[in-house]
Motif scaffolding. Structure first.
Motif, short mmCIF file in Angstrom:
data_model
loop_
_atom_site.label_atom_id
_atom_site.label_comp_id
_atom_site.label_asym_id
_atom_site.label_seq_id
_atom_site.Cartn_x
_atom_site.Cartn_y
_atom_site.Cartn_z
N SER A 42 -14.36 -1.02 -25.94
CA SER A 42 -13.37 0.06 -25.94
C SER A 42 -12.01 -0.51 -26.30
O SER A 42 -11.77 -1.72 -26.18
N ARG A 68 -9.12 0.13 -24.75
CA ARG A 68 -8.42 -0.34 -23.55
C ARG A 68 -9.02 -1.65 -23.05
O ARG A 68 -8.32 -2.48 -22.47
N TYR A 71 -15.20 -0.98 -14.23
CA TYR A 71 -16.35 -0.29 -14.81
C TYR A 71 -17.57 -0.35 -13.89
O TYR A 71 -18.40 0.56 -13.89
N PHE A 106 -17.13 2.52 -11.51
CA PHE A 106 -16.63 3.69 -12.24
C PHE A 106 -16.94 4.99 -11.50
O PHE A 106 -16.07 5.87 -11.39
N THR A 145 -14.43 7.80 -9.92
CA THR A 145 -14.56 9.20 -10.38
C THR A 145 -14.57 10.14 -9.18
O THR A 145 -13.92 11.19 -9.19
N ARG A 168 -8.33 8.45 -9.15
CA ARG A 168 -7.78 7.13 -9.49
C ARG A 168 -6.85 6.58 -8.41
O ARG A 168 -6.91 5.39 -8.08
N PRO A 221 -6.43 7.75 -19.27
CA PRO A 221 -7.54 8.65 -18.94
C PRO A 221 -8.72 7.86 -18.36
O PRO A 221 -9.00 6.74 -18.80
N HIS A 222 -9.40 8.44 -17.38
CA HIS A 222 -10.53 7.78 -16.72
C HIS A 222 -11.78 8.00 -17.57
O HIS A 222 -12.41 9.06 -17.52
N ARG A 223 -12.16 6.99 -18.38
CA ARG A 223 -13.30 7.13 -19.30
C ARG A 223 -14.15 5.86 -19.27
O ARG A 223 -13.63 4.75 -19.16
N TYR A 224 -15.46 6.07 -19.42
CA TYR A 224 -16.38 4.94 -19.56
C TYR A 224 -16.61 4.72 -21.06
O TYR A 224 -16.72 5.69 -21.82
N SER A 230 -17.84 4.71 -24.56
CA SER A 230 -18.95 5.46 -25.15
C SER A 230 -19.97 4.53 -25.80
O SER A 230 -21.17 4.84 -25.85
N ASN A 285 -27.14 9.78 -21.74
CA ASN A 285 -26.12 9.22 -20.84
C ASN A 285 -26.63 8.09 -19.96
O ASN A 285 -26.14 7.87 -18.86
#
Length: 871
Positions: free
Chosen positions: A320, A322, A376, A379, A383, A387, A454-457, A459, A466
């Motif tokens: 990613s 980030r 991660y 995570f 969620t 945060r 933003p809180h994202r895993y 992709s 998923n």
């Protein structure tokens, strides 16, 4: 730690502003950074040999550390070649005696021309047509992309003016003490019962040399040059095949302990401007300049490459943007803080200091990967909690572990405070500070940034439906877990074999601090040094000072005969192991005087049979004594003002083509000392000092510092681990990994013939400092898993699956980060990069294979002791 994380997540913007404000303040100091690779800068000032060395320099000057140039041309014995060599010599002499009035006049005339709007280079050259040396200077400093008739823009004129001002300041310090060459050398004549010094090439009334332009004049000069036996291999070299003179020497002795880098750089520019001549350079100041250039080049090339490698590792780990930007920013900030602080405090980058950038990038990568990996891993928890609440909970355990690991690494590097070599001591201190900077930034910058992002895993780490993908690293960890759990006995059987091989290699390890050892065999600097050593009897020299025991004792025949006997012994065929190519002493002047007073008959080039003759020669000899210290200027390198001590300058000449190593230098000095102790008559005494002796002594400090620092580092790690886990057994367990890695490193160095020097000597500390991080991460995670009452095999497997992934990726960043150093011109840096990369492989294997195998084999319990309840 939880309170600190809560503060960060509540005020992330304020935290980030503070971090970047600190960065701006500290990084400003980087503009003050300087480079210094000289031996004097790293030697302990209280060392007995160093004190003798400095005292000898005060009396006789710095005779062993000079610049020597071999100058030749296609047709050396021609008027055109003589003119070019003379111009070259004049350009160097510009920096010897500062003439303020002349420099002010030059600058004034330049400013008058610069005030015109349509000035070109030709205008400047024409304006100074009566000052050829300054025209040559302007040509050296003029922009290469401008033709002589091109109109110069204002900024180009300003740069030229700045170069003139800088040059004036360089001349003002008068760093050049002596310049000696065939064109400006003096010899002795003994006509009319007088002894006088005369110039081999006469000067006119204005002080300009009258260069011979006819064949007859050139032949007469050649006859004068070759009439003095001391000049052979001194200021001219003989082609051993043809027997003809092949090169003229230009020997430059620099003053005091001032910074010589700028002057040597200017000399290099002058050399480049004489393409008609073949000029090669040797000498310690020249090699120091080349050291500094290489360090500067390495920093400019290696840091971006290391950052690129780290970026690739970050992407493959986190997939990613980030996951790349956050750890990358962390390690860049750590670099800026550390080097900025060095600049603010006035510290210089030394030979060892060149390893700091890749080290800090590697360490910074390690800490940031562990912190971001935990984000991660937890995570889902973040969620669910959000945060601001979830991040402190998720990060609390890992930030504590990172802090403890960082403190342990800090303590390991700080053990270099025990080193007496200042460059290594400073490296240890700033490595330790850099580590703590990296820790602080990792546990501050990353949580603060994640709070705002933003809180994202990623992709790219999510497969179909998923479901998170199983990577090759995950599969490798499964295999590693199986080996450590099911085949732990075989792991230790292999370890035992490796241990024996490593010990055998370690016994072959040698120490070497010879300057040429730092250069590759095909490096032009090393090749030139060896060539000059072959032509002129040595690359650099050391001093053998013989004390007669009384004032004017040096003027006695018996004393001078003793000196001559020693000189003959030093270069005798039976003493080829001494590798002395040439000696110079006060007795050379006496022999030349004796020869001059006997019609220049070569048979009289010897010490007179009567001491009264020597006294008479010195009485009637007229030579300059500019500093009025009682010595003719030409005598100053060889006698003290009281004529009690005589200094013999012995030049070391490498005859194997590989330089003279530390062990060889120690052998040479020991043999000379033993000979003098047994053969020097009473009441004479002696001292031996000089650059090679100081360099050899440096090896002693490196070895003793290595042993002290290594033992102290291991003890600190042992204590920290025992205190951290509150289990005595945890201490020895943590040392299995590092102990084997250090042993393997020394074993490889021994088997491959890699010497222990100022750069490679810090590898063991890096092994402990970085290796302990992985061990702490593994053991801390294992204890956390074991609290859940799972079996030892299951706890090992779970720990490897979680911590092993972060350890592998941090190790990849470390390994490839250090491998970047193989691009260096600096041989120790190349070997350092290879050895540290290999060491990181070994520490990784140790932490995720050897340590868990030891836990499986011993069944050690790392659970914290439970408090005993009172009734």
């Amino acid at each position: 730690m939880n309170s600190y994380l809560k503060f960060i997540t509540k005020r992330p913007v304020l935290v980030l502003i503070a971090l970047f404000a600190i960065t701006a303040a500290l990084s400003y100091g980087m503009r003050n950074l300087q480079f210094d690779s000289s031996v004097e800068s790293v030697m302990p000032k209280q060392d007995e040999d160093y004190i003798k060395y400095m005292k000898t320099r005060e009396i006789f000057g710095d005779n062993g550390r000079f610049l020597i140039m071999a100058v030749s041309a296609d047709n050396l014995w021609s008027a055109s070649s003589f003119e070019k060599i003379n111009d070259f010599l004049i350009d160097i002499e510009e920096y010897k005696d500062f003439n303020e009035q002349k420099e002010k006049t030059r600058l004034k005339k330049f400013n008058e021309m610069a005030g015109r709007s349509d000035v070109c280079l030709k205008d400047f050259y024409d304006r100074f047509s009566d000052d050829p040396a300054f025209v040559r200077f302007l040509k050296r400093k003029s922009p290469a992309d401008f033709k002589t008739d091109d109109i110069l823009p204002e900024d180009a004129v300003e740069k030229l003016k700045a170069s003139i001002i800088e040059d004036i300041e360089l001349k003002r310090i008068e760093i050049i003490d002596t310049i000696l060459s065939p064109l400006n050398a003096e010899d002795i004549t003994g006509k009319d019962d007088t002894l006088e010094a005369y110039d081999l090439i006469a000067e006119d009334d204005s002080g300009r040399r009258i260069i011979p332009r006819t064949q007859e004049g050139i032949d007469q000069f050649k006859k004068r040059l070759t009439s003095n036996p001391a000049f052979k291999q001194g200021i001219y070299a003989i082609d051993r095949k043809t027997g003809e003179i092949s090169d003229f020497a230009i020997i430059i002795k620099l003053c005091g302990t001032m910074d010589r880098t700028t002057m040597v750089g200017e000399l290099a520019d002058i050399i480049k401007s004489y393409k008609e001549l073949t000029i090669i350079v040797s000498g310690v100041p020249f090699l120091n300049k080349r050291f500094n250039d290489y360090i500067h080049e390495d920093l400019g090339r290696n840091v971006p490459l290391v950052i690129l490698v780290a970026t690739i590792v970050f992407f493959f780990n986190f997939r990613s943007i980030r996951g790349v930007i956050l750890p990358l920013t962390t390690l860049i900030l750590a670099e800026l803080w550390t080097f900025g602080l060095m600049g603010h405090l006035g510290y210089e980058i030394t030979t060892v200091g060149g390893t700091l950038p890749p080290l800090l990038v590697a360490v910074g990568s390690s800490y940031s990967i562990h912190v971001l990996n935990q984000y991660y891993a937890d995570f889902e928890l973040i969620t669910r909690k959000g945060r601001q609440k979830g991040l402190p909970i998720a990060m609390s355990h890992i930030t504590t572990t990172v802090l403890l690991a960082g403190l342990t690494t800090f303590a390991a590097f700080m053990t270099f405070l025990t080193s007496q070599v200042s460059a290594i001591l400073e490296w240890g201190v700033f490595s330790a500070i850099g580590v703590m900077f990296a820790v602080f930034i990792s546990i501050t910058f990353i949580p603060a940034s994640l709070t705002l992002l933003p809180h994202r895993y990623p992709s790219l780490l999510i497969g179909k439906r998923n479901i998170r993908k199983t990577s090759l690293v995950d599969k490798a960890l499964v295999l590693i877990a199986m080996i450590t759990v099911r085949h732990h006995k075989k792991v230790f059987a292999v370890t035992a074999v490796v241990f024996c091989i490593a010990v055998a290699g370690m016994l072959r390890l040698k120490v070497d601090t010879d300057m040429l050892h730092y250069f590759k065999d095909d490096d032009s600097a090393k090749i030139d040094v060896l060539k000059i050593g072959h032509k002129f009897g040595g690359e650099w020299g050391f001093n053998i000072t013989i004390d007669s025991g009384k004032i004017d004792g040096v003027k006695q025949r018996e004393f001078l005969e003793t000196v001559e006997e020693l000189r003959q012994w030093l270069v005798a065929d039976e003493n080829k192991d001494l590798k002395i190519g040439r000696t110079d002493a006060f007795s050379d002047f006496i022999k030349r005087m004796h020869m001059a007073m006997n019609n220049d008959d070569p048979d009289y080039y010897k010490i007179p049979e009567n001491s009264l003759d020597i006294l008479d020669y010195l009485e009637i000899y007229s030579g300059d004594d500019d500093d009025s210290d009682g010595r003719v200027d030409a005598f100053e390198p060889f006698v003290d003002p009281d004529f009690q001590k005589c200094n013999i300058l012995a030049r070391l000449a490498a005859k194997s083509g590989k330089g003279i190593g530390t062990a060889e230098t120690n052998h040479i000095i020991h043999k000379i000392r033993q000979h003098l102790a047994e053969n020097l008559p009473e009441p004479y005494s002696f001292e031996i000092t000089g650059f090679p002796i100081i360099n050899a002594k440096l090896a002693h400090y490196i070895v003793t510092g290595q042993m002290k620092g290594l033992l102290l580092s291991l003890m600190i790690v042992l204590v920290v681990i025992i205190f951290l886990f509150r289990k005595f057994k945890a201490g020895p367990l943590s040392l299995i990994d590092m102990g084997m890695t250090i042993l393997i490193n020394f074993g490889i160095m021994g088997w491959l013939g890699i010497s222990l020097d100022m750069v490679t000597s810090i590898i063991a500390a890096i092994t402990i400092g970085i290796g302990v991080d992985d061990t702490i991460h593994f053991l801390n995670k294992y204890r956390s898993v074991k609290k859940e009452n799972v079996s030892i095999p299951d706890a090992i497997e779970q720990t490897i699956y979680v911590s092993g992934k972060a350890i592998l990726f941090t190790s990849l960043a470390l390994i490839f980060g250090f491998l970047v150093m193989v691009t260096s011109h600096f041989l120790p840096m190349v070997l350092f990069g290879l050895l540290v990369a290999l060491t990181m492989v070994n520490t990784t294997i140790g932490s995720i294979v050897l340590v868990p195998a030891a836990i499986r084999l011993t069944g050690i319990d790392l659970s914290p002791p439970t408090a005993v309840k009172k009734d």
